[in-house]
Design an enzyme around this catalytic site. Structure first.
Site, PDB file in Angstrom:
ATOM      1  N   ASP A  20     -12.390  34.267  57.123  1.00  0.00           N
ATOM      2  CA  ASP A  20     -12.728  33.198  56.109  1.00  0.00           C
ATOM      3  C   ASP A  20     -14.075  32.329  56.577  1.00  0.00           C
ATOM      4  O   ASP A  20     -13.669  31.196  56.947  1.00  0.00           O
ATOM      5  CB  ASP A  20     -11.595  32.428  56.062  1.00  0.00           C
ATOM      6  N   HIS A  22     -16.674  32.193  54.790  1.00  0.00           N
ATOM      7  CA  HIS A  22     -17.110  31.147  53.770  1.00  0.00           C
ATOM      8  C   HIS A  22     -18.536  30.815  53.941  1.00  0.00           C
ATOM      9  O   HIS A  22     -19.154  29.751  53.448  1.00  0.00           O
ATOM     10  CB  HIS A  22     -16.286  29.851  53.376  1.00  0.00           C
ATOM     11  N   HIS A 129     -12.408  35.294  47.404  1.00  0.00           N
ATOM     12  CA  HIS A 129     -13.741  34.810  47.166  1.00  0.00           C
ATOM     13  C   HIS A 129     -14.693  35.947  46.892  1.00  0.00           C
ATOM     14  O   HIS A 129     -15.544  35.520  46.112  1.00  0.00           O
ATOM     15  CB  HIS A 129     -14.285  33.882  48.134  1.00  0.00           C
ATOM     16  N   HIS A 245      -7.047  34.444  54.938  1.00  0.00           N
ATOM     17  CA  HIS A 245      -7.070  33.693  53.656  1.00  0.00           C
ATOM     18  C   HIS A 245      -6.278  32.282  53.974  1.00  0.00           C
ATOM     19  O   HIS A 245      -6.772  31.401  53.308  1.00  0.00           O
ATOM     20  CB  HIS A 245      -5.867  34.201  52.603  1.00  0.00           C
TER      21      HIS A 245
END
Length: 690
Positions: A20, A22, A129, A245
């Site tokens: 993650d 991002h 995502h 996640h």
């Protein structure tokens, strides 16, 4: 777990683990726009510093499904800068790479490409995502994979059945099997696990010599009945699970005592929400694997922006102000201003000596103003900190306390009125009510023999379809199968019987075998009713819209055998609009003659259960007939007997573990459910709608 000092040698895998990241989150924000890029750079610098064998990413490398040009350009630049070079790779991949890397034409690991110089391979699954979309099923990771910078694996091509093929690696004497499963909608994956449609393949040879590492990207916390993946669903041969996640950093491996594997949750590398889980200190992990031993070293991320969150309940400060205090709103604002300043001072103290940490922290003050207080202007309040915090628009958040829910700890504290409140008006089905009951009381009300699914289905048949023998047949059938299993196993002591019953019950839970057994029991109940000719008071199929997964027309036909006359009477008595039966079943008009639920209420659930002890002389009962064991579920030699079971093994029918204990637990649970059923309003069958 082993110490890192004893594991650094030519046989040790060194794996940098992160999830993650991002990349690209809030990239247009003037203050926080570079946060995700700075952290990715720090992660890659860690990989180079510790000379890891490869980097394992657990999904959500990108924040957007279609990352911007700037985001892709920055990512490609850093991967080329840190992961390309002449450093030799010290491990080999011995599995079929065409199966492992099936998302591009270059179906082999990038460091084996003769046109590329890779010093640190990056292996990654996709997250929710950056998941594959479109007709081609491509994602941003596939672009990096085609460019030779990332090895995308764990992409399932099928939505009906999943086979997870491991990437088999070997370094010296250490063998590593890396499993991966990219993000799939939780409800769908939950259903696939329940239906045994997820298979994890294992090496054919030397299975016990492989260290099994599994990475996935799903909900770990329970957000709904099926909106998560329980750890118990995962295979028990796994050694370590890398869970993506979830954004809270729980990098220290925790042991699952049921499946006996460890779970590590690295969490996110950037705070994407102002929630308590994001406030934990961010880390990545350096995993060392030597043989079947492992060690996880926590590596703190110093480029992550500080985040402080605090909750304040105004009603707890009655010594300072109450809703009736003069100028109370102004005093509350001054109080909140002091709290924010305290958090800013704490952030400044922690940042001293850490030049890589961003200067402005994230601050969130959650104020519970229930009890008569009023909220003040948050925009005006936030302007006071516009030069000191990274989130000046949402420093403070007002909320009202929700009504406290009672903790359901055991059956004594369960308020069944609340469990069944407004059931009829909300359209909650009976089987949903049973499931809700067991979720509330599952710690104390544990059935020894039946499963939740079987109870739900039998009660649904009893209430919705007026199948009076459904519960009775299910109990009788399951009791017979368990007795046969125990006899085939040769279990004799009470303690062994208890343990074996639990193993036997759990082995069938949420499996096709359990579904088939439930159908068989329901077929027996239907056949027994038809055998009695008790069909005149049942509605025809056309008179009611069934609120269930299966209509009566698709219900399996009774099967023959077991001395029950299951095949007789399967035709007739269920006509559609012809004959006296259908004519009698339909009401003459909407205002009169409608059938009530008196037939259902005439026999309680407790009576249906208790009737099992009164039908021991019926064909198929172990207590009265000679039996032959011919359908054991276990792969063991079949043993036949010519003596009644009661004479051969009296403990199987008289032991408290099988007879008294099992029936007592069933009576206990059914009595509790009866309380619920009597308190709920069961609508008339003529009024049932989908």
């Amino acid at each position: 777990m082993s110490s890192e000092n004893t594991m650094d040698d030519e046989d040790t895998f060194k794996i940098l683990i992160s999830t993650d990241i991002h990349l690209g989150y809030l990239e247009k924000d003037a203050i926080r726009g570079n946060d995700s890029y700075n952290t990715l750079k720090e992660i890659l610098e860690y990989a180079k510093k510790y000379e890891v064998d490869f980097i394992l990413l657990g999904g959500d490398l990108f924040h957007e499904n279609k990352p911007s040009r700037r985001c892709l350009h920055t990512c490609i630049t850093m991967l080329r800068q840190y992961c390309m070079g002449d450093t030799p790779i010290q491990f080999n991949i011995v599995s079929d790479q065409a199966v492992n890397f099936n998302t591009t034409k270059f179906s082999w690991v990038n460091y084996q490409d003769e046109n590329l110089n890779i010093s640190i391979p990056v292996l990654s699954i996709h997250g929710n995502h950056d998941d594959p979309t479109g007709a081609e099923g491509l994602c941003a990771l596939d672009l990096l994979s085609a460019a030779g910078l990332v090895n995308h694996f764990g992409h399932s091509q099928s939505v009906e059945k999943i086979e997870i093929n491991p990437i088999l690696m070997q370094k010296g004497k250490t063998k590593l099997a890396l499993y991966g499963l990219g993000s799939i909608p939780d409800e769908r994956l939950y259903r696939m696990f329940v239906n045994n449609q997820v298979t994890m393949l294992r090496p054919k040879e030397d299975q016990d010599e492989w260290f099994n590492l599994f990475t996935l990207h799903q909900n770990r916390s329970k957000h709904g009945p099926t909106n998560y993946i329980p750890e118990q669903f995962l295979a028990d041969f796994i050694d370590l699970v890398v869970w993506g996640h979830e954004h809270e950093c729980l990098i220290t491996p925790t042991r699952n005592e049921q499946q006996l594997f460890y779970v590590t949750q690295p969490g996110s590398s950037v705070a994407t929400s102002l929630s308590p889980g994001e406030a934990a200190k961010k880390h990545i992990g350096l995993l060392r694997v030597n043989g079947r031993k492992m060690n996880m070293q926590k590596l703190p991320l110093k480029t992550v922006r500080q985040f402080f969150i605090q909750d304040v309940v105004l009603a707890d400060y009655q010594d300072r102000f109450t809703p009736d205090t003069l100028n109370v709103t102004k005093k509350v604002e001054e109080f909140c201003y002091a709290k924010v300043n305290e958090m800013l001072e704490e952030a400044e103290r922690e940042r001293l000596g850490c030049p890589m940490t961003p200067e402005k922290p994230l601050i969130r003050l959650r104020v519970d103003y229930s009890g008569g207080f009023e909220a003040f202007n948050t925009s005006r309040f936030s302007q006071k900190f516009v030069d000191r915090v990274a989130n000046p628009k949402d420093v403070i958040h007002f909320l009202r306390r929700r009504e406290q829910k009672e903790d359901i700890k055991d059956e004594i504290n369960v308020d069944y009125n609340k469990l069944v409140k407004n059931t009829a008006t909300e359209g909650l089905r009976v089987e949903d009510l049973v499931k809700k009951f067991f979720e509330a009381a599952e710690q104390k009300v544990q059935l020894s023999l039946l499963t939740e699914q079987g109870m739900r289905k039998s009660i649904q048949e009893f209430v919705d379809k007026d199948e009076k023998d459904a519960i009775e047949e299910l109990i009788s059938y399951q009791l017979e199968k368990t007795q046969r299993h125990l006899l085939a196993r040769g279990v004799t002591t009470e303690q062994d019987i208890d343990a074996e019953i639990k193993v036997f019950r759990d082995s069938k839970k949420n499996t096709t075998e359990e579904e088939n057994e439930i159908k068989e029991a329901m077929n027996r109940a239907k056949a027994h009713r038809l055998e009695r000719g008790d069909d005149s008071d049942r509605l025809s199929d056309g008179d009611v819209a069934m609120d269930s997964d299966e209509g009566l027309s698709s219900f399996p036909q009774p099967t023959r055998g077991r001395g029950r006359g299951a095949g007789r009477g399967s035709r007739g008595g269920r006509g559609r609009g012809k004959g006296a039966a259908s004519a009698e079943s339909k009401p003459a008009s909407r205002g009169r003659g409608q059938k009530s639920v008196s037939s259902t209420q005439s026999r309680s659930i407790m009576q249906a259960f208790q009737a099992t002890s009164q039908r021991s002389s019926r064909p198929g009962s172990f207590a009265a007939e000679e039996i032959s064991i011919d359908d054991s579920d276990e792969d063991i030699p079949v043993r036949k007997t010519t003596q009644p079971l009661q004479k051969q093994h009296p403990h199987l029918l008289q032991s408290t573990a099988v007879s008294l204990k099992v029936k007592a637990s069933l009576l206990k649970a059914f009595s509790l459910i009866t309380v619920m059923m009597m308190k709920m309003i069961i609508p008339s069958k003529d009024q049932v709608v989908v």
